[in-house]
Design a protein around this motif. Structure first.
Motif, short mmCIF file in Angstrom:
data_model
loop_
_atom_site.label_atom_id
_atom_site.label_comp_id
_atom_site.label_asym_id
_atom_site.label_seq_id
_atom_site.Cartn_x
_atom_site.Cartn_y
_atom_site.Cartn_z
N ALA A 201 0.86 -1.18 0.00
CA ALA A 201 0.00 0.00 0.00
C ALA A 201 0.90 1.23 0.00
CB ALA A 201 -0.90 0.00 1.23
N VAL A 202 0.48 2.25 -0.72
CA VAL A 202 1.23 3.52 -0.69
C VAL A 202 0.23 4.65 -0.48
CG1 VAL A 202 3.11 2.77 -2.20
CG2 VAL A 202 1.06 3.79 -3.21
N TRP A 203 0.73 5.71 0.11
CA TRP A 203 -0.07 6.93 0.25
C TRP A 203 0.75 8.04 -0.38
CZ3 TRP A 203 0.09 2.99 3.79
CH2 TRP A 203 -1.15 2.40 4.11
N GLY A 207 3.19 13.74 -5.72
CA GLY A 207 4.09 12.97 -6.59
C GLY A 207 5.10 12.13 -5.83
N LYS A 208 5.08 12.23 -4.53
CA LYS A 208 6.01 11.40 -3.74
C LYS A 208 5.26 10.41 -2.86
CE LYS A 208 9.97 14.36 -3.79
NZ LYS A 208 10.64 15.48 -3.16
N ILE A 209 5.96 9.38 -2.46
CA ILE A 209 5.36 8.38 -1.57
C ILE A 209 5.47 8.91 -0.13
CG2 ILE A 209 5.52 6.01 -0.69
CD1 ILE A 209 6.87 5.28 -3.41
N ALA A 237 10.18 9.84 -4.73
CA ALA A 237 9.37 9.76 -5.94
C ALA A 237 9.39 8.30 -6.42
CB ALA A 237 9.93 10.66 -7.01
N PRO A 238 8.26 7.78 -6.87
CA PRO A 238 8.23 6.37 -7.28
C PRO A 238 8.94 6.16 -8.62
CG PRO A 238 6.10 7.42 -7.67
CD PRO A 238 6.96 8.45 -7.02
#
Lengths: 291, 159
Positions: A201-203, A207-209, A237-238
């Motif tokens: 899961a990411v939040w 534009g960044k995690i 950033a992903p």
């Protein structure tokens, strides 16, 4: 013929009744919901409860609903309901990813989220799913209710924070902006346990995690919480390179054993690949870029 | 303990040990041996019956847990000598070799068509994935469910 050892049976009519029965009967009592983990263990005499408390009539523990800044899932909610829930699919699509590959549709008609989590089989998918989304478990005992994180919930192999006199009541999933999630599993055949599975899961924020949650199934004695990889992703950033790096941490930090599902090096490799894939899809979903 | 379960619309009562599995209750009490008892581990699906309309594995449910629920077995499919479209489909498409998995397959398929009258082949395969056919006749089983879906739809249109 496999038959469980003898036991006394009670059909619970209220949560308070369950807690009272557990207190009265002590460690010989077990709660049964869907029974698709407990019953096979009872047949093999790996579990020999003297007193079985059937909670299947407690429909008040079966729900998936939005409550303020959280989604609340009752412990008796069955796999098929998790699979079909549009509310969950909207906010936490990894549940549907996982539920499509948990056991088979007939088993999913009986098995429950509470039973799966309390069984705490390291190869079970929902434990990793709940860990990744930073779920909280609400446990009720004789002294009242307490809420624990999934890290606190997972005490050891097949062991959780739900003690002898306790009942898992609910799972709560925090709702936060920019969320995306995915579950990736590789199995030998339909309905089998995972060779390895990764929940992510990411939040996202600008534009960044902002934060990530990652957990692995079937590659250790317990569900693996990948806190090192979560730290790595925070604030970044992903990029594909970042996902590969997180995957390398997954390969290192898991502890699989060799069995009929594969050797250790293969499982480590798979854990890394699946972690990367799950993260990539989780981010795509958060950014609404999924094809 | 005394248990009373509705099986194919008839109330069946008996004193049983709490540890008796539903599959054995069905086979021994009303003597409905159409429901097969296979792997004992909820893997093979030969014991599938409908509980309140949903397919479940009766080897992994206690008889005492079934009290108050409606159980339907493979014997409920045929009504007054008329085969259910699922049964007719299995007959037409030669969907069984040894027949051991057949009752579970048919009840699973019946539940699928009740919920989704026009499933894709993929949906059929997913639905029956909890059943094992050791004769590996899956292709014909899928064809049989397809046949049943088509003929059921045609029969409804005529009616």
């Amino acid at each position: 013929m496999q038959t469980p050892a003898s036991f006394e049976y009670e059909r619970a009519t209220s949560v308070d009744g369950v807690i009272a029965a557990l207190k009265k009967r002590g460690s010989g009592a077990r709660v049964i919901a869907g029974g698709h983990s407990l019953m096979p263990m009872m047949k093999l005499r790996l579990a020999k409860p003297e007193y079985l408390i059937d909670i299947n009539d407690l429909t008040e523990l079966s729900y998936i609903r939005e409550e303020g800044e959280e989604i609340a899932i009752g412990a008796l909610t069955r796999h098929v309901e998790l699979l079909n829930s549009e509310l969950l699919a909207e906010h936490f699509p990894l549940f549907r990813d996982a539920e499509q590959v948990i056991a088979d549709p007939v088993v999913r008609n009986r098995g429950t989220i509470g039973g799966s989590l309390c069984q705490a089989d390291a190869a079970e998918d929902l434990s990793a799913v709940c860990s990744a989304v930073k779920a909280k478990a609400v446990i009720r005992g004789a002294d009242g209710e307490r809420t624990v994180s999934m890290e606190e919930f997972h005490v050891g192999p097949y062991t959780t924070a739900v003690g002898a006199g306790d009942l898992l009541i609910e799972v709560r999933l925090p709702l936060r902006a920019g969320a995306g999630s995915a579950h990736e599993k590789v199995e030998r055949r339909a309905g089998d346990w995972a060779i390895a599975a990764a929940s992510a899961a990411v939040w996202m924020d600008g534009g960044k995690i902002a934060e990530a949650g990652i957990a692995l199934s079937a590659v250790g004695l317990t569900t693996i919480h990948l806190s090192r990889a979560e730290q790595l992703l925070k604030g970044k950033a992903p990029t594909d390179e970042l996902f590969v790096e997180a995957g390398e941490i997954a390969s290192t930090d898991c502890s699989p054993s060799a069995d009929g599902r594969g050797p250790v090096d293969y499982k480590r490799h798979l854990a890394g690949v699946l972690t990367g894939r799950a993260l990539r899809r989780a981010v795509s979903r958060a950014l609404h870029q999924e094809a | 303990m005394k248990v009373s379960i509705s099986i194919n619309g008839e109330n069946v009562s008996r004193d049983v040990e709490p540890r008796q599995l539903l599959v054995h209750y069905i086979r021994e009490t009303p003597g409905l041996t159409g429901t097969h008892w296979g792997c004992d581990t909820s893997n093979c699906g030969a014991c599938v019956v409908l509980m309140d309309g949903k397919p479940v594995k009766s080897c992994t449910i206690l008889a005492v847990m079934s009290e108050g629920h409606e159980i339907a077995t493979v014997e409920s499919l045929e009504v007054d000598g008329e085969l259910d479209p699922i049964q007719a489909g299995f007959h037409e498409q030669h969907a069984l070799h040894c027949g051991f998995c057949t009752p579970g397959m048919m009840m699973t398929a019946r539940a699928l068509l009740d919920e989704n009258p026009d499933p894709t082949d993929h949906e059929i395969r997913t639905a029956i994935s909890g059943g094992i056919c050791r004769c590996t006749g899956y292709k014909n089983i899928v064809a049989a469910v397809r046949w049943a879906a088509d003929h059921q739809a045609a029969a409804k249109q005529e009616a």
